[in-house]
Design an enzyme around this catalytic site. Structure first.
Site, PDB file in Angstrom:
ATOM      1  N   HIS A  14      -2.387   0.191   9.008  1.00  0.00           N
ATOM      2  CA  HIS A  14      -3.080  -0.457   8.005  1.00  0.00           C
ATOM      3  C   HIS A  14      -2.186  -0.830   6.742  1.00  0.00           C
ATOM      4  O   HIS A  14      -2.197   0.122   5.870  1.00  0.00           O
ATOM      5  CB  HIS A  14      -4.250   0.506   7.666  1.00  0.00           C
ATOM      6  CG  HIS A  14      -5.228   0.025   6.376  1.00  0.00           C
ATOM      7  ND1 HIS A  14      -5.726  -1.271   6.558  1.00  0.00           N
ATOM      8  CD2 HIS A  14      -5.317   0.543   5.224  1.00  0.00           C
ATOM      9  CE1 HIS A  14      -6.507  -1.341   5.583  1.00  0.00           C
ATOM     10  NE2 HIS A  14      -6.285  -0.416   4.658  1.00  0.00           N
ATOM     11  N   ASN A  51      -4.321   5.748   1.192  1.00  0.00           N
ATOM     12  CA  ASN A  51      -3.298   4.839   1.810  1.00  0.00           C
ATOM     13  C   ASN A  51      -2.155   5.536   1.295  1.00  0.00           C
ATOM     14  O   ASN A  51      -2.088   6.342   0.331  1.00  0.00           O
ATOM     15  CB  ASN A  51      -3.319   3.348   1.267  1.00  0.00           C
ATOM     16  CG  ASN A  51      -4.308   2.589   2.102  1.00  0.00           C
ATOM     17  OD1 ASN A  51      -4.598   2.814   3.199  1.00  0.00           O
ATOM     18  ND2 ASN A  51      -5.294   1.917   1.274  1.00  0.00           N
ATOM     19  N   ARG A  92     -12.388  -7.799   8.325  1.00  0.00           N
ATOM     20  CA  ARG A  92     -11.863  -8.802   7.576  1.00  0.00           C
ATOM     21  C   ARG A  92     -11.700 -10.083   8.634  1.00  0.00           C
ATOM     22  O   ARG A  92     -11.865 -11.130   8.121  1.00  0.00           O
ATOM     23  CB  ARG A  92     -10.598  -8.460   6.578  1.00  0.00           C
ATOM     24  CG  ARG A  92     -11.185  -7.779   5.514  1.00  0.00           C
ATOM     25  CD  ARG A  92     -10.030  -7.049   4.712  1.00  0.00           C
ATOM     26  NE  ARG A  92     -10.547  -6.478   3.650  1.00  0.00           N
ATOM     27  CZ  ARG A  92      -9.858  -5.484   2.971  1.00  0.00           C
ATOM     28  NH1 ARG A  92      -8.716  -5.251   3.368  1.00  0.00           N
ATOM     29  NH2 ARG A  92     -10.558  -4.927   1.984  1.00  0.00           N
ATOM     30  N   ARG A 120       0.884  -1.197   0.032  1.00  0.00           N
ATOM     31  CA  ARG A 120       0.044  -0.012  -0.101  1.00  0.00           C
ATOM     32  C   ARG A 120       0.720   1.229  -0.056  1.00  0.00           C
ATOM     33  O   ARG A 120       0.380   2.210  -0.256  1.00  0.00           O
ATOM     34  CB  ARG A 120      -1.006  -0.010   1.209  1.00  0.00           C
ATOM     35  CG  ARG A 120      -2.129  -0.988   1.186  1.00  0.00           C
ATOM     36  CD  ARG A 120      -3.214  -0.860   2.463  1.00  0.00           C
ATOM     37  NE  ARG A 120      -4.003  -1.936   2.552  1.00  0.00           N
ATOM     38  CZ  ARG A 120      -4.010  -3.096   2.733  1.00  0.00           C
ATOM     39  NH1 ARG A 120      -2.736  -3.235   3.421  1.00  0.00           N
ATOM     40  NH2 ARG A 120      -4.755  -3.942   2.866  1.00  0.00           N
TER      41      ARG A 120
END
Lengths: 304, 304, 304, 304
Positions: free
Chosen positions: A176, A121, A152, A89
């Site tokens: 993240h 991101n 998730r 990311r």
């Protein structure tokens, strides 16, 4: 006095978030902003074609920063996900920084003083950069962060253990990004510690949770439904001053960086960060994740 | 006994429809089917990541036709919109036919006996083709047709005349294609005939209504939010046996073809087609549109 | 900045309206006010017990006028319906006046400057009295008025003609009381004039529409679900500046009184009153109804 | 194929549950049944007056048991709460038994084979009595039980500790009556054990949780909003086969009685009862509560 939400960056995530806002009647005014000429206007028209089938009404406006003066929430989904290479990311650092550099002075000029929720991101780095760029209290700037990884994980655990996702609790924490992790000591299924379950297979579950996003990404080249749902939940928590806990990205003074950890969200943005009781190993993973964020933040700053 | 909806063809329209179904809790079971390997499964995962933020629950299953045996509704959004050239929805004839040829025997084998709602284009031709391919009553097969054009007309009128879209009534009729038209004699604003309004400029409004879809399409290369909302409204009307009127595609015995005109929808699909009182000119436009559909149907049959 | 709704008068109507607000997530803050000691607090607790089953959050507060300073909408359902005798809503003049006399100075002291929606009866008289008592623009004060009678007419027509209520349009007008009437010239079923339908039996339908409320009232001694739904729709139209039309009570300068007629509602309260094209007979009924309201207003003023 | 819910007993709880079903679009057909002449019909009319403001549709039918043949869920709220004396829900044994004696053979005659959710009190006794009277699997008959006490506990804890009710987990267990108790070992706030919090004052919280219902009851003489919300959540969990956990009343083989404890709910009613890990003291309280239910069951049987 009424609810105004802005969405900046009308890619797949931004527009799905906008659709969710309109179709659920979450905002009285929705301001959609995109730098691509004609784009926000086209999406505005498509969204407005759905108004005939709703019994709520949202005024939808394209590309007008001035209306964000009184916005309760601005959701930032700018940048360009297509630059992601090799499942990292952080490839987005450059495009996201450029998008923030474009949007931040316009938000300031508009007099925005609500809460900014960053989706773009690398999320934690972006949150910190937003905090540097806007003249708002640090608590007014948060990111979806590991809230998505948490959803998730819950989905993966629910599927594996044959329970409803509503009965899976606990958090993914940290960056993240690739260094995020499930704090299994916090995860409970049907109110019992998941680690006590005979069905608990940490390696499999961790893999399922971690791979979830990439499995979607590899097919679609983006993910939008989970993240749009979370962004709307967080926006609603701000508007209704709900004081709900999300494992999202907010400033952690101990590590000096914004990072995914339990955050109580309300009108002021971050209300508080309830204490965590992690295992030693989890603390180490969290610290490692904080370091990773700092490294990426340095990369972003080096771009100047 | 509970609600099951199938969505066949998980492109932008199919997946947005699926998201709307899940996020609004419209179905107890949602079956997502796509011929592209891994695709329905990836979208299923993304949609399931949103379940953690909802207080309804939908079981989402990928690629299992057998579950459609008891489906209340199947929404068909197969085909490939990327083949559209020169602003003509009929370019899709070939790909849509192929997608129907693939899905129809599988639906029959599954024992599906509910209502099929076609979104794929050319919609009216596809509806007729579905009626030929499935061993169901003709009333069980409908298409979104000019319901979408109608919503676009209402949006355009509402914007131009500064009223809420909920207070604009009336219909677009005919082919869901270039020959569709607004039956202005049916259009009412705030319960008064629009043609009586001093602000009524037919040419401008007609242009705004007609161009709506293309304006979106030219930017995005597809439109999804309006159509997904309508498909869900129609599915709900079927499941709840609502007897609501939609200007959607259903069989018109006078013209011997399925075409967009007011259709009362319920459990059996088409309940009835309330009589229309059009002007002579509107009747001519409708007849012309029916002819266009027949020509395209002939093109489709010629593909065999 | 966020939505605040006040409900004053927590009887069956007020509390059902409050439940609808909470369960649909329409407000961020709900202020419930009642003069009966302990009452609003008990209802607040019962409503809060439902929060565990919702995925929206509403802060619910009992008996705090000061929070109404920034309220978008105040819904007034004070008074005492139990005084209704002989099927005449005007028996409530005295108790409603007393309730307004109590609430009005408190609202003024709080600095309320939003839109007041009166439900209490006699509704049109109460609306006018509110306009006298509050230092707000007349447009900021409206009543549900014949919006409820309209919904009842639509329900009666839908049942009699076997169509969905969504496909019945048109208005009941005048006093929300015995002199109200259905303006049949405005009523359309499936977009066609109801009077042109072979199934149209004016006398039967008028009776069904007129008696609807009393049939419920005679069993329950109040009606709450229809009216609570309408009050919430109107509140939402105000908050979202929807510009939707309701046949509710607002000032009609031609007759010098607030009375049920089509009213475009938005942030400012009344945005405009679209012109009506009634038959001569309907105009007479409307004028008669206006006279009745004036007589009752005189009765209310005589109480001073 | 579509959703049908029956509600038997249209008092305050039954009608509020019905309103929630209609206003949230949870059922395609709602059957409202009451023994009081004209009552269900009056409430049906009032509910139908709200349809004009919704964008879902529910067919509402009064007093037709035959439609319950294919009902997914029947919610039983019969009996007469007005007989409660001295704060003891068991005063209702006689009236509830009579109501079940009336309804059970009619449900059997109709061929009902879905899931019955009992709200009527004494809830656990009524659940057992229903299991005796209906020729269904024991798993198909459940009661709201301590799910309501649990919501009240969560609300009390949330208020006392200044967190959102969504972040309070854990259960009240046992008889839905005076012997119910909060299993504090199961209660978690922000995912941490409540007992570890410095703000935890068991006595105060227990009192607040226990008194919640009576505080409402003493003012209103009934409680309806919390319970209606829970009943709808449970009905939805059945219809969507959600497999969600509710601390509701279901059969506990160890104690030979239906009693409030964690129950996984789905299409078949009870899917399973996940194991509890209570403290010794909590086990004793649970056993005591089971004894109380048995005593009251004996009282009910003695009425024959």
């Amino acid at each position: 006095m009424a609810r105004t939400i802005g969405v900046i960056g009308i890619g797949h995530v931004g527009v799905t978030t906008s659709f969710n806002i309109v179709t659920k009647g979450l905002a009285d005014t929705l301001v959609m902003i995109d730098t691509k000429p004609g784009w926000a206007e086209a999406e505005r028209l498509d969204l407005q074609d759905s108004l005939g089938g709703l019994n709520t009404y949202t005024r939808i406006v394209a590309n007008d920063y001035s209306l964000l003066r009184d916005a309760d929430v601005v959701i930032f989904s700018g940048g360009d996900i297509s630059v992601i290479k090799d499942g990292d990311r952080n490839s987005e650092i450059k495009t996201t920084k450029a998008a923030i550099d474009d949007a931040a002075p316009k938000l300031t000029a508009a007099g925005f003083h609500g809460v900014l929720i960053d989706i773009s991101n690398p999320c934690d780095v972006a949150v910190t950069y937003w905090q540097e760029k806007l003249d708002l209290h640090r608590n007014q700037i948060i990111g979806t962060g590991t809230a998505l990884d948490t959803y998730r994980m819950r989905r993966a655990v629910a599927e594996a253990m044959n329970v409803n996702v509503a009965d899976v609790r606990g958090f993914n924490l940290g960056e993240h990004g690739e260094s995020q992790f499930t704090a299994w000591s916090t995860v409970r299924v049907n109110n019992e510690p998941v680690k006590a379950s005979p069905d608990f297979k940490e390696k499999d579950l961790a893999e399922a949770a971690r791979l979830g996003g990439w499995q979607i990404f590899n097919a679609k080249h983006y993910t939008n439904f989970g993240i749009a749902t979370i962004a709307c939940e967080m926006a609603l928590a701000v508007m209704s001053d709900a004081g709900r806990i999300f494992p999202c990205s907010s400033y952690d003074p101990q590590y000096g960086v914004s990072i995914g950890h339990p955050t109580m969200i309300g009108r002021a943005g971050v209300i508080s960060n309830p204490p965590m009781h992690l295992t030693g190993d989890e603390v180490n993973q969290y610290a490692h994740s904080a370091d990773t964020i700092k490294e990426n933040l340095a990369k972003l700053h080096a771009l100047d």
